[in-house]
Design an enzyme around this catalytic site. Structure first.
Site, mmCIF file in Angstrom:
data_model
loop_
_atom_site.group_PDB
_atom_site.id
_atom_site.type_symbol
_atom_site.label_atom_id
_atom_site.label_comp_id
_atom_site.label_asym_id
_atom_site.label_seq_id
_atom_site.Cartn_x
_atom_site.Cartn_y
_atom_site.Cartn_z
ATOM 1 N N ASP B 39 -57.664 -55.896 -42.038
ATOM 2 C CA ASP B 39 -58.275 -56.145 -40.734
ATOM 3 C C ASP B 39 -58.870 -54.839 -40.204
ATOM 4 O O ASP B 39 -58.161 -53.850 -40.040
ATOM 5 C CB ASP B 39 -57.234 -56.709 -39.767
ATOM 6 C CG ASP B 39 -57.878 -57.521 -38.662
ATOM 7 O OD1 ASP B 39 -58.745 -56.977 -37.950
ATOM 8 O OD2 ASP B 39 -57.542 -58.711 -38.531
ATOM 9 N N SER B 90 -61.615 -60.912 -34.864
ATOM 10 C CA SER B 90 -60.889 -61.347 -36.060
ATOM 11 C C SER B 90 -60.783 -62.859 -36.157
ATOM 12 O O SER B 90 -60.512 -63.390 -37.229
ATOM 13 C CB SER B 90 -59.483 -60.746 -36.067
ATOM 14 O OG SER B 90 -59.559 -59.358 -36.231
ATOM 15 N N ASP B 142 -51.417 -65.026 -35.361
ATOM 16 C CA ASP B 142 -52.535 -64.194 -34.922
ATOM 17 C C ASP B 142 -53.851 -64.732 -35.527
ATOM 18 O O ASP B 142 -53.844 -65.596 -36.406
ATOM 19 C CB ASP B 142 -52.291 -62.745 -35.362
ATOM 20 C CG ASP B 142 -53.131 -61.750 -34.574
ATOM 21 O OD1 ASP B 142 -53.566 -62.062 -33.457
ATOM 22 O OD2 ASP B 142 -53.377 -60.639 -35.101
ATOM 23 N N THR B 144 -56.319 -63.801 -37.601
ATOM 24 C CA THR B 144 -56.694 -63.820 -39.024
ATOM 25 C C THR B 144 -55.862 -64.822 -39.818
ATOM 26 O O THR B 144 -56.421 -65.708 -40.476
ATOM 27 C CB THR B 144 -56.603 -62.404 -39.622
ATOM 28 O OG1 THR B 144 -57.379 -61.523 -38.803
ATOM 29 C CG2 THR B 144 -57.134 -62.371 -41.045
ATOM 30 N N ARG B 155 -58.039 -67.957 -29.546
ATOM 31 C CA ARG B 155 -57.007 -67.347 -30.381
ATOM 32 C C ARG B 155 -55.693 -67.077 -29.657
ATOM 33 O O ARG B 155 -54.650 -66.958 -30.298
ATOM 34 C CB ARG B 155 -57.535 -66.042 -30.980
ATOM 35 C CG ARG B 155 -57.965 -65.033 -29.933
ATOM 36 C CD ARG B 155 -58.525 -63.768 -30.557
ATOM 37 N NE ARG B 155 -57.478 -63.000 -31.212
ATOM 38 C CZ ARG B 155 -57.682 -61.852 -31.848
ATOM 39 N NH1 ARG B 155 -58.907 -61.350 -31.910
ATOM 40 N NH2 ARG B 155 -56.702 -61.195 -32.406
ATOM 41 N N GLU B 330 -52.920 -60.526 -45.250
ATOM 42 C CA GLU B 330 -53.603 -59.645 -44.304
ATOM 43 C C GLU B 330 -52.797 -58.383 -44.025
ATOM 44 O O GLU B 330 -51.611 -58.461 -43.683
ATOM 45 C CB GLU B 330 -53.832 -60.366 -42.962
ATOM 46 C CG GLU B 330 -54.609 -59.497 -41.987
ATOM 47 C CD GLU B 330 -54.466 -59.890 -40.518
ATOM 48 O OE1 GLU B 330 -55.364 -59.544 -39.736
ATOM 49 O OE2 GLU B 330 -53.460 -60.515 -40.147
ATOM 50 N N ASP B 335 -56.615 -52.514 -38.088
ATOM 51 C CA ASP B 335 -57.330 -52.836 -36.859
ATOM 52 C C ASP B 335 -56.519 -52.520 -35.602
ATOM 53 O O ASP B 335 -56.982 -51.820 -34.707
ATOM 54 C CB ASP B 335 -57.681 -54.324 -36.895
ATOM 55 C CG ASP B 335 -58.228 -54.835 -35.584
ATOM 56 O OD1 ASP B 335 -59.426 -54.612 -35.334
ATOM 57 O OD2 ASP B 335 -57.478 -55.449 -34.798
ATOM 58 N N LYS B 336 -55.315 -53.034 -35.542
ATOM 59 C CA LYS B 336 -54.552 -52.928 -34.288
ATOM 60 C C LYS B 336 -54.264 -51.472 -33.929
ATOM 61 O O LYS B 336 -54.320 -51.073 -32.769
ATOM 62 C CB LYS B 336 -53.255 -53.737 -34.398
ATOM 63 C CG LYS B 336 -53.513 -55.252 -34.464
ATOM 64 C CD LYS B 336 -52.226 -56.051 -34.557
ATOM 65 C CE LYS B 336 -52.510 -57.497 -34.942
ATOM 66 N NZ LYS B 336 -53.287 -58.248 -33.936
ATOM 67 N N HIS B 339 -57.442 -49.914 -32.570
ATOM 68 C CA HIS B 339 -57.619 -50.258 -31.152
ATOM 69 C C HIS B 339 -56.850 -49.290 -30.256
ATOM 70 O O HIS B 339 -57.304 -48.917 -29.185
ATOM 71 C CB HIS B 339 -57.119 -51.671 -30.873
ATOM 72 C CG HIS B 339 -58.101 -52.760 -31.203
ATOM 73 N ND1 HIS B 339 -59.366 -52.806 -30.664
ATOM 74 C CD2 HIS B 339 -57.996 -53.851 -31.999
ATOM 75 C CE1 HIS B 339 -59.995 -53.888 -31.122
ATOM 76 N NE2 HIS B 339 -59.197 -54.520 -31.943
ATOM 77 N N ASP B 377 -62.517 -57.907 -42.270
ATOM 78 C CA ASP B 377 -63.126 -58.944 -41.431
ATOM 79 C C ASP B 377 -64.239 -58.376 -40.571
ATOM 80 O O ASP B 377 -65.208 -59.052 -40.270
ATOM 81 C CB ASP B 377 -62.061 -59.662 -40.610
ATOM 82 C CG ASP B 377 -61.113 -58.715 -39.887
ATOM 83 O OD1 ASP B 377 -61.192 -57.483 -40.095
ATOM 84 O OD2 ASP B 377 -60.293 -59.216 -39.101
ATOM 85 N N HIS B 378 -64.095 -57.144 -40.180
ATOM 86 C CA HIS B 378 -65.103 -56.503 -39.318
ATOM 87 C C HIS B 378 -64.851 -55.008 -39.355
ATOM 88 O O HIS B 378 -63.774 -54.575 -39.786
ATOM 89 C CB HIS B 378 -65.011 -57.027 -37.874
ATOM 90 C CG HIS B 378 -63.635 -56.861 -37.293
ATOM 91 N ND1 HIS B 378 -63.168 -55.643 -36.878
ATOM 92 C CD2 HIS B 378 -62.608 -57.736 -37.116
ATOM 93 C CE1 HIS B 378 -61.916 -55.781 -36.457
ATOM 94 N NE2 HIS B 378 -61.541 -57.037 -36.599
ATOM 95 N N HIS B 429 -64.298 -53.131 -31.529
ATOM 96 C CA HIS B 429 -64.759 -53.294 -32.912
ATOM 97 C C HIS B 429 -66.193 -52.773 -33.021
ATOM 98 O O HIS B 429 -66.894 -52.640 -32.020
ATOM 99 C CB HIS B 429 -64.795 -54.774 -33.320
ATOM 100 C CG HIS B 429 -63.451 -55.423 -33.355
ATOM 101 N ND1 HIS B 429 -63.289 -56.782 -33.493
ATOM 102 C CD2 HIS B 429 -62.204 -54.892 -33.271
ATOM 103 C CE1 HIS B 429 -61.997 -57.064 -33.492
ATOM 104 N NE2 HIS B 429 -61.315 -55.947 -33.352
#
Lengths: 465, 465
Positions: B39, B90, B142, B144, B155, B330, B335-336, B339, B377-378, B429
């Site tokens: 992610d 996501s 979550d 994903t 989500r 995943e 990602d997290k 952030h 994913d991004h 993102h």
């Protein structure tokens, strides 16, 4: 670079050429390598350009390339056995690709710390009877193009007036006194290019050829003319140029004008929070720059396109050539416009690269033994950002701490491009591995992952050097 | 999602399954697809992790993958025929990969604007007799993981207490009332997973299974138990789990703890310019955050690793299975942690992904009809920045306007990681195309460039769905 060191490097080049000549496959038909470099063309830049030029579901020509990989950038401190640095500049990255040697920032074809000249792919190709060419939208003396055919300790030593000591707005940026002819060196970059024997040199940078050559009673341009170069100054002269003599095309004083600019020349701006927001991050509101389209840069019409330069180079290099050639082509201002926070400029330069690639692919269609590699030298600052913000539901002003542009795309969307690596007037490079592409001829030669200097080895092996 | 709409979507899924079953190749040996999602794992994140974990000249297992491409992210406004958006979240990206359909931000397995349920690769695989599994270091509810087996409009509707209206610190983030059972919907994400029939569900998110199931006198966890799930709460139970019953492993209340953190839990900080620098950009100086190493996060020891979960999932899915399976894995906190501006956290999560990939490759070695795809994913906010600055020779303070960490690498270098997309407590993102890798089995199936929803089509065709 010192006289003694030059001798060592020359010997190195020679032995390298000799041993490789023995290993070279029997080449029965001409072989060609075209290395296209998008300066600063990382995945963010490619995506931003794709979204604008082709739409989010569209495809650049780049996207159709059958071989795709990633190239890890390597650079080191300026000392022998220096530690790794994780972000590179265009001088050491071009040197990596041109020589296979990892060096330190700002070096052109010379080793970190020990300052030895390193034989370049162009020098090896020349020795082996190949024709060679360098095309760039930057000054032809700029870091990326010059690393293929010059050797100085510092990229800014572009001409004889700028070699002993380089100053920018009163700031001493160093110099290359050891590279001066009076100290046994080969002179500044333009002086080296003028006597390089490279068959095609096309780009900007005429200002670097007007100074007097060191210790001579003529300009660097006159030196080049004496070496047999046809001097070209505009697209008409480029089109009219006849094969048989090497070409030196200098189409602008410095970097060539780019194709696209922001509306009315606008560049990225800082979001403007309201007064209350200075009291607390969660208060007040913020004004983002107004959205804009990209528009043609009127100055661009005065210069040949990268595609025109590429076409001329291919014609000139291929004519009556039963050995083959090495040609490198740089779209320089993806990087330069990103430094200046100008997303439209970078987009237009990716478009120029894609068009030059079309010419290269058309050539390869007719000349199957043509290896085309497209890559970047390093990643850059620009980021494609969510617009509106991912956190737009929160009733607080949310904005980038850097400079942003909101670009209206022809398909009706809006892209926010963020530049937030530096408070300075110039953005920084970044350190991600960069895209690597090749045509069918690269299948089995160009792996999915490599370290940037390995590109040199692939090209060298392909040409049997 | 409404009842009528659900009927339509179900019919769609059915007809799709039927027609595909007819087209399916005669499969004589089991086929397996393992889709590994990092992610937010863009090229910056991979490079940062490589430099730290293996050194700049080293290689991740990822780098050895024989197939390499780029995946262009697509997302749209939340309306029928909405305009493109250029940065995704996501939920819509996982939905793209799980269903082949481009949707709008925050949607799980539902269409933009029209809010129809879209059949997922897991649902199609189940219908065709394959086993299925979902593994994540995030809550299994979550965005994903859940997009592969659930359908809600938003989500955040992760459990029955969080479906009618979702609030965060008093801010209304919306809700999924149309997805409630009382309105003819399938309920919240955890309720859907509890009855999904997915053979292996491993991750965090136990808090989403403790609320009472809508309209029932039991918790969501009890619903899952009634459906036959073995409930696992720690690594020992995971290791001891016997095949034959589906697994629901919930190893932490929410996102699972990450492996690495900054020294003493430090995260990125803003450079601190001196007072004089506020007077003029070229005056004064700046203090950057002190450099630091990454250190183990003590909380990580309490949970199974992503590799342990992957190994358990593979064992459970492969046991006495002559049809094959679909498994998605995943690594969520690349990602997290980005952030939250925690580079060490992201690095540790790339390491976890690389280890899970090792398990997948070992499985594929013994089971040749195993297609392994690894992708992101991004893209995300983090940038590897020059340290010292490219412009360090200028006698002025130069610094990022965002938050930075200076990470000491085991090989003796220093990486500056920059987070500068937002003034908010969370970074945004970004919108670049993301890396795409496959094993040998992907040669000829996974092209050098694709649009993210095409990943669904590749997996579907491979399984003959």
């Amino acid at each position: 670079m010192h006289k003694t060191v030059f001798a060592t490097a020359a010997a190195l080049a020679l032995s390298s050429t000799l041993s490789l000549a023995q290993d070279a496959p029997a080449v029965s038909e001409p072989r060609h390598v075209i290395l296209i470099i998008g300066d600063g063309m990382d995945e963010q830049q490619v995506t931003i350009a794709r979204n604008y030029l082709k739409g989010a579901t569209g495809e650049l020509l780049l996207d159709k390339m059958p071989v795709r990989g990633a190239s890890q950038i390597l650079t080191v401190e300026d000392k022998v056995n220096g530690k790794p640095l994780y972000v590179a500049d265009s001088a050491n990255t071009a040197t990596s690709m041109a020589t296979g040697v990892v060096t330190s920032p700002a070096r052109i074809g010379t080793t970190a710390g020990s300052d030895q000249d390193i034989p370049t792919i162009i020098e090896l190709a020349q020795t082996a009877g190949y024709r060679t060419g360098i095309v760039s939208t930057a000054s032809i003396t700029d870091a990326t193009p010059s690393s293929f055919a010059a050797h100085v300790a510092l990229r800014f030593c572009e001409n004889p007036d700028q070699i002993e000591k380089v100053e920018y707005k009163g700031i001493d940026l160093g110099g290359c006194p050891q590279d001066m002819k009076k100290n046994g060196g080969p002179g500044s970059i333009s002086e080296q290019l003028a006597v390089s024997g490279v068959d095609v040199l096309l780009g900007g940078g005429s200002q670097h050829f007007t100074p007097m050559a060191e210790g001579q009673n003529k300009t660097v341009l006159e030196v080049a003319q004496d070496e047999g170069y046809q001097i070209l100054q505009n697209a008409d002269e480029l089109t009219a140029a006849r094969p048989g003599k090497p070409l030196l095309g200098l189409f602008s004083p410095s970097t060539m004008p780019v194709r696209l600019q922001g509306e009315g020349g606008r560049i990225s701006e800082q979001p403007e929070p309201s007064l209350l927001n200075y009291v607390h991050d969660y208060l007040g509101d913020v004004t983002l720059p107004e959205s804009m389209e990209c528009e043609p840069n009127p100055e661009f019409a005065a210069v040949p396109t990268l595609k025109q330069m590429t076409d001329a180079a291919l014609t000139h290099l291929a004519q009556d050539n039963d050995r083959g050639f090495f040609l490198t082509i740089e779209s320089a201002s993806i990087d330069k416009q990103s430094h200046e926070r100008k997303p439209c400029g970078s987009i237009g330069e990716v478009e120029q690269l894609d068009e030059a690639l079309a010419s290269a692919l058309a050539f390869a269609d007719k000349n199957p033994r043509t290896l085309i590699i497209v890559t970047a030298d390093h990643s850059q600052a620009a980021q494609l950002l969510a617009f509106p913000s991912m956190f737009a539901k929160y009733p607080i002003p949310i904005y980038s701490p850097g400079h942003v542009s909101v670009i209206e795309t022809p398909e009706g969307g809006a892209m926010m491009v963020n530049y937030a690596t530096s408070n300075f007037i110039m953005e920084e490079h970044t350190g991600a591995a960069v895209p690597l592409y090749a045509n069918e001829e690269g299948e089995g030669l160009v792996p999915p992952y490599l370290r940037q200097p390995e590109i040199f080895g692939i090209m060298k092996a392909y040409l049997g050097l």
